[in-house]
Design a protein around this motif. Structure first.
Motif, mmCIF file in Angstrom:
data_model
loop_
_atom_site.group_PDB
_atom_site.id
_atom_site.type_symbol
_atom_site.label_atom_id
_atom_site.label_comp_id
_atom_site.label_asym_id
_atom_site.label_seq_id
_atom_site.Cartn_x
_atom_site.Cartn_y
_atom_site.Cartn_z
ATOM 1 N N SER A 161 -1.405 5.502 8.549
ATOM 2 C CA SER A 161 -0.370 5.660 7.517
ATOM 3 C C SER A 161 0.970 6.009 8.159
ATOM 4 N N LYS A 162 0.915 6.896 9.143
ATOM 5 C CA LYS A 162 2.137 7.291 9.845
ATOM 6 C C LYS A 162 2.766 6.079 10.548
ATOM 7 N N ALA A 163 1.912 5.280 11.167
ATOM 8 C CA ALA A 163 2.417 4.096 11.886
ATOM 9 C C ALA A 163 3.052 3.104 10.914
ATOM 10 N N ILE A 164 2.433 2.916 9.759
ATOM 11 C CA ILE A 164 2.989 1.983 8.758
ATOM 12 C C ILE A 164 4.312 2.531 8.236
ATOM 13 N N LYS A 165 4.320 3.810 7.890
ATOM 14 C CA LYS A 165 5.543 4.445 7.378
ATOM 15 C C LYS A 165 6.692 4.235 8.352
ATOM 16 N N LYS A 166 6.395 4.490 9.626
ATOM 17 C CA LYS A 166 7.417 4.375 10.670
ATOM 18 C C LYS A 166 7.925 2.938 10.801
ATOM 19 N N THR A 167 7.023 1.978 10.634
ATOM 20 C CA THR A 167 7.410 0.574 10.773
ATOM 21 C C THR A 167 8.385 0.145 9.681
ATOM 22 N N TYR A 168 8.213 0.706 8.481
ATOM 23 C CA TYR A 168 8.990 0.195 7.345
ATOM 24 C C TYR A 168 10.111 1.108 6.881
ATOM 25 N N GLU A 169 10.208 2.310 7.464
ATOM 26 C CA GLU A 169 11.293 3.181 7.012
ATOM 27 C C GLU A 169 12.607 2.694 7.601
ATOM 28 N N LEU A 170 13.680 3.049 6.944
ATOM 29 C CA LEU A 170 15.004 2.563 7.382
ATOM 30 C C LEU A 170 15.369 3.165 8.735
ATOM 31 N N GLY A 196 0.784 -1.233 0.000
ATOM 32 C CA GLY A 196 0.000 0.000 0.000
ATOM 33 C C GLY A 196 0.811 1.275 0.000
ATOM 34 N N PRO A 197 0.135 2.413 -0.212
ATOM 35 C CA PRO A 197 0.820 3.697 -0.354
ATOM 36 C C PRO A 197 1.651 4.109 0.867
ATOM 37 N N ALA A 198 1.198 3.804 2.068
ATOM 38 C CA ALA A 198 1.961 4.219 3.247
ATOM 39 C C ALA A 198 3.278 3.457 3.308
ATOM 40 N N LYS A 199 3.241 2.169 2.995
ATOM 41 C CA LYS A 199 4.487 1.397 3.028
ATOM 42 C C LYS A 199 5.474 1.911 1.986
ATOM 43 N N ARG A 200 4.947 2.262 0.795
ATOM 44 C CA ARG A 200 5.813 2.768 -0.275
ATOM 45 C C ARG A 200 6.175 4.236 -0.062
ATOM 46 N N ASN A 201 5.574 4.852 0.976
ATOM 47 C CA ASN A 201 5.678 6.297 1.211
ATOM 48 C C ASN A 201 5.307 7.082 -0.052
ATOM 49 N N ASP A 202 4.193 6.677 -0.650
ATOM 50 C CA ASP A 202 3.680 7.296 -1.871
ATOM 51 C C ASP A 202 2.840 8.509 -1.462
ATOM 52 N N LYS A 203 3.532 9.657 -1.321
ATOM 53 C CA LYS A 203 2.900 10.859 -0.747
ATOM 54 C C LYS A 203 1.741 11.382 -1.587
ATOM 55 N N LYS A 204 1.887 11.290 -2.898
ATOM 56 C CA LYS A 204 0.857 11.832 -3.796
ATOM 57 C C LYS A 204 -0.470 11.092 -3.580
ATOM 58 N N THR A 205 -0.398 9.764 -3.566
ATOM 59 C CA THR A 205 -1.621 8.969 -3.374
ATOM 60 C C THR A 205 -2.227 9.246 -2.000
ATOM 61 N N MET A 206 -1.368 9.313 -0.984
ATOM 62 C CA MET A 206 -1.898 9.554 0.368
ATOM 63 C C MET A 206 -2.588 10.915 0.456
ATOM 64 N N LYS A 207 -1.993 11.906 -0.197
ATOM 65 C CA LYS A 207 -2.586 13.256 -0.191
ATOM 66 C C LYS A 207 -3.958 13.235 -0.878
ATOM 67 N N ASN A 208 -4.014 12.553 -2.012
ATOM 68 C CA ASN A 208 -5.292 12.442 -2.729
ATOM 69 C C ASN A 208 -6.346 11.705 -1.909
ATOM 70 N N HIS A 209 -5.918 10.639 -1.239
ATOM 71 C CA HIS A 209 -6.855 9.888 -0.401
ATOM 72 C C HIS A 209 -7.425 10.776 0.700
ATOM 73 N N LEU A 210 -6.544 11.543 1.328
ATOM 74 C CA LEU A 210 -7.004 12.412 2.420
ATOM 75 C C LEU A 210 -8.019 13.431 1.908
ATOM 76 N N LYS A 211 -7.772 13.916 0.695
ATOM 77 C CA LYS A 211 -8.712 14.884 0.098
ATOM 78 C C LYS A 211 -10.062 14.226 -0.181
ATOM 79 N N SER A 212 -10.039 12.955 -0.581
ATOM 80 C CA SER A 212 -11.284 12.267 -0.938
ATOM 81 C C SER A 212 -12.138 11.922 0.278
ATOM 82 N N LEU A 213 -11.492 11.810 1.447
ATOM 83 C CA LEU A 213 -12.244 11.378 2.634
ATOM 84 C C LEU A 213 -13.172 12.490 3.094
ATOM 85 N N THR A 214 -14.458 12.172 3.215
ATOM 86 C CA THR A 214 -15.431 13.208 3.539
ATOM 87 C C THR A 214 -15.602 13.388 5.047
#
Lengths: 252, 252
Positions: A243-252, A213-231
């Motif tokens: 997303s932050k927790a996933i990012k933290k788990t997998y970053e070096l 998923g986008p958080a693991k890949r740190n795909d910022k563009k997709t995450m930003k778009n997702h946040l915009k879509s959430l009503t």
């Protein structure tokens, strides 16, 4: 035949009563519940009472009520000689220590009355204050399930907490998924194969290896778009935090 | 035989290549990837190239790369006559609009190379800029899966977002569950029947009806104890936020 009294009429009490009735060595001789009407009609062949003074003598008493009522139900059994256990994940065995024989019989599963469960695959966590009692719980456990484990009160608490994450919280994420489908005039059905595969994947892969998923890949563009879509603000908060927790788990 | 070029060598490209090779009407005639070594050895019977000038003529080009590279790969196909599609959940079909024939072929599933997936149950969401192209994608979709749906770019974005909740976020909750087990010297295996039942439950019950647990019951004592047991600040935050969201969903 080993006689069992079930105290309670909720989901766990219901499924345990059914499963124990189907064993060859144990018999539910009575169900106690303060409101008789709450006992499921399919259990009507089992004698029932709402009067604490009418609770019969039995080898085993299983208290399957909300955590907050275990203490009260336990006090109704003060004069009983049999083994007294509760079925709670998060309550210490010690809550029953006023009795001579006590323990815990905790089936680790999510129960709903409307769903049949296959007890044979449910891990049953047992604990008792004597080896003799532990052995009785082991016999009952094995007559219901292939997976009976001795688990301490402390471990059981951890297990119950883990269960909240992998079951209750997971189910809420399913609920959010269903809401998003509805907003996009899509059927929730379309997510079902993904839900099942996500669960089945961790039967063979450690969940940390199954992460995508986008958080693991740190795909910022997709995450930003997702946040915009959430009503809904709350969904945005959950999206950000996980997303932050996933990012933290997998970053070096 | 309808000829297909797959562009990419990631999880989706890998599983699609395998599945398309097994159809009777479609043939993967080439795999393009900038790093040939990243193409899985089990696909070695398919001709491969890392040179954009060597991309062959085909009826269908499937761009299965990270969202950020779709645009670049699309530019390598500018002179091609065939139908050009991407496989991204969150990218609009319009990113391919410089081509004459374009569309989207989005299989809604989580793919890992180490796991075989049964394509027949995977919902395939298709979209195209002409009915003729949509019809070709429909034929390909149906030769792989029993569930092919026409889904607009907007709906697909919603679907991808829902998938993040029910798959990526869910998997992270499994990871937390595994960590808690480890801290309590318990095997993650003990949670597996619960994980599978939680997923299977929502195949027949709407997730809002399947919800159980302390947050739904507003069992403050258990939630307070759980928060105390959590050793990581981040897990505490997730516990609090999801419990609050569940409480809010079910309170009167």
């Amino acid at each position: 035949m080993i006689s069992v009294v079930i105290l309670g009429a909720g989901n766990v009490a219901y499924h345990l009563s059914k499963a124990i009735q189907n064993t060859k060595d144990f018999e539910v001789v009575q169900i106690f519940n303060r409101t008789l009407a709450n006992i499921d009609p399919t259990l009507s062949t089992i004698p029932a009472t709402d009067n604490p003074n009418d609770i019969v003598t039995a080898d085993l008493y299983i208290i399957a009520v909300s955590d907050d009522f275990i203490d009260h139900i336990s006090s109704l059994l003060l004069h009983k000689k049999g083994l007294i256990v509760h079925t709670s994940g998060s309550t210490s065995m010690k809550i029953l220590k006023t009795h001579e024989s006590y323990g815990v019989f905790y089936p680790l599963q999510t129960f709903s009355k409307s769903r049949t469960v296959d007890f044979s695959e449910i891990p049953i966590c047992i604990e008792a204050n004597s080896n003799e009692d532990l052995s009785l719980l082991n016999v009952l456990g094995k007559s219901l399930s292939n997976d009976v484990q001795e688990v301490s009160s402390e471990q059981r608490k951890g297990l119950h907490l883990a269960a909240v994450f992998v079951c209750n919280f997971v189910n809420h994420l399913y609920t959010i998924g269903a809401e998003i489908c509805q907003e996009n005039t899509l059927s929730f059905d379309v997510l079902k194969p993904l839900i099942v595969e996500t669960a089945n994947k961790v039967l063979t892969l450690p969940p940390s290896e199954a992460q995508t998923g986008p958080a693991k890949r740190n795909d910022k563009k997709t995450m930003k778009n997702h946040l915009k879509s959430l009503t809904q603000k709350e969904h945005q908060k959950i999206y950000k935090l996980l997303s932050k927790a996933i990012k933290k788990t997998y970053e070096l």
